[in-house]
Design a protein around this motif. Sequence first.
Motif: not given
Length: 130
Positions: A66-67, A89-92, A103-106, A114-117
């Motif tokens: 996002s940045d 589902v979205a997996v970072l 490894s799973v980041e997010e 749901l958060t904004d992120r």
Amino acid sequence: MMIGDKTPGWLRILGIVAALGLVGWGAWEKWTNSGAGPVERALRQNDPSFGEAVIHLAEGPNFIDSDGSQRRRTRLWCGRVDGRVDGRVAVLMRHSRKWTGVSVEEVASGETALTDRARWLLSKCEGVRP
């Protein structure tokens, strides 16, 4: 072969076999740690609530945070989970430097508050068909 080289033939063959074995092992590790399989395993380890549900995953677009930054070895995977009302589902994921996998980041799942992120991550998956 150099003049005067007294290395036995079996030792040369052993060296060649060892080198080919190392190359084959590296290629096998790289191949087994690619695709959706390792991502699904890491996702299930990270969040046991998925249980035995069928998870359909597809590699998402190049991930730009996002940045505006782009982290190396990080990839967004998008999918859906069968049997859930909102199965998005979205997996970072982050690939390690070594051949030890991912490894799973997010994780952003449509089933949770749901958060904004999380909403933003799920929006990055729009248009990706698992």
